[in-house]
Write a protein that holds these residues in place. Sequence first.
Motif, PDB file in Angstrom:
ATOM      1  N   SER A 251     -28.655  16.968 -25.637  1.00 49.90           N
ATOM      2  CA  SER A 251     -27.995  16.300 -24.514  1.00 49.90           C
ATOM      3  C   SER A 251     -27.996  14.781 -24.678  1.00 49.90           C
ATOM      4  CB  SER A 251     -28.659  16.705 -23.207  1.00 49.90           C
ATOM      5  OG  SER A 251     -30.002  16.273 -23.163  1.00 49.90           O
ATOM      6  N   THR A 252     -29.077  14.228 -25.180  1.00 49.49           N
ATOM      7  CA  THR A 252     -29.144  12.778 -25.356  1.00 49.49           C
ATOM      8  C   THR A 252     -28.134  12.323 -26.402  1.00 49.49           C
ATOM      9  OG1 THR A 252     -31.484  12.779 -24.760  1.00 49.49           O
ATOM     10  CG2 THR A 252     -30.663  10.839 -25.927  1.00 49.49           C
ATOM     11  N   LYS A 253     -28.024  13.086 -27.465  1.00 46.43           N
ATOM     12  CA  LYS A 253     -27.074  12.747 -28.524  1.00 46.43           C
ATOM     13  C   LYS A 253     -25.642  12.806 -27.989  1.00 46.43           C
ATOM     14  CE  LYS A 253     -26.490  13.638 -33.437  1.00 46.43           C
ATOM     15  NZ  LYS A 253     -26.880  14.493 -34.548  1.00 46.43           N
TER      16      LYS A 253
ATOM     17  N   LYS B 229     -24.712  12.278 -24.898  1.00 40.37           N
ATOM     18  CA  LYS B 229     -24.516  11.134 -24.010  1.00 40.37           C
ATOM     19  C   LYS B 229     -24.301   9.842 -24.807  1.00 40.37           C
ATOM     20  CE  LYS B 229     -27.521  12.998 -20.445  1.00 40.37           C
ATOM     21  NZ  LYS B 229     -28.768  12.750 -19.721  1.00 40.37           N
ATOM     22  N   VAL B 230     -25.062   9.647 -25.870  1.00 37.70           N
ATOM     23  CA  VAL B 230     -24.944   8.434 -26.680  1.00 37.70           C
ATOM     24  C   VAL B 230     -23.594   8.393 -27.383  1.00 37.70           C
ATOM     25  CG1 VAL B 230     -25.864   7.217 -28.707  1.00 37.70           C
ATOM     26  CG2 VAL B 230     -27.419   8.121 -26.972  1.00 37.70           C
TER      27      VAL B 230
ATOM     28  N   GLN C   6     -20.202  12.775 -22.366  1.00 44.09           N
ATOM     29  CA  GLN C   6     -21.297  12.424 -21.469  1.00 44.09           C
ATOM     30  C   GLN C   6     -21.504  13.522 -20.422  1.00 44.09           C
ATOM     31  OE1 GLN C   6     -21.966   8.469 -20.022  1.00 44.09           O
ATOM     32  NE2 GLN C   6     -20.429   7.672 -21.421  1.00 44.09           N
TER      33      GLN C   6
ATOM     34  N   GLY D  29     -23.402  16.347 -21.944  1.00 46.27           N
ATOM     35  CA  GLY D  29     -24.830  16.048 -22.021  1.00 46.27           C
ATOM     36  C   GLY D  29     -25.518  16.241 -20.679  1.00 46.27           C
TER      37      GLY D  29
ATOM     38  N   ASP E  19     -28.484  18.928 -19.684  1.00 50.12           N
ATOM     39  CA  ASP E  19     -29.725  18.542 -19.005  1.00 50.12           C
ATOM     40  C   ASP E  19     -29.950  19.388 -17.760  1.00 50.12           C
ATOM     41  OD1 ASP E  19     -30.570  16.559 -20.747  1.00 50.12           O
ATOM     42  OD2 ASP E  19     -29.681  14.913 -19.588  1.00 50.12           O
TER      43      ASP E  19
END
Length: 59
Positions: free
Chosen positions: A3-5, A7-8, A43, A46, A50
């Motif tokens: 999820s972080t990847k 979003k980035v 995003q 992600g 989450d």
Amino acid sequence: MGSTKDKVKGKANEVVGKAKQASDKPSTRAEGRMQERKGEAQQLKGKVKDNIKDRVDRT
């Protein structure tokens, strides 16, 4: 992809898309709008990941 990847990468696509929209060429501006939308979708993906992970962890 985590999820972080997501979003980035999404934020990066949004930034690049906004920069392309400042171009004088209509085709580049259109490409920038599409890239910005792609970033927004990444995003959101992600955030959904989450949310699902949080719900699974609570059970």
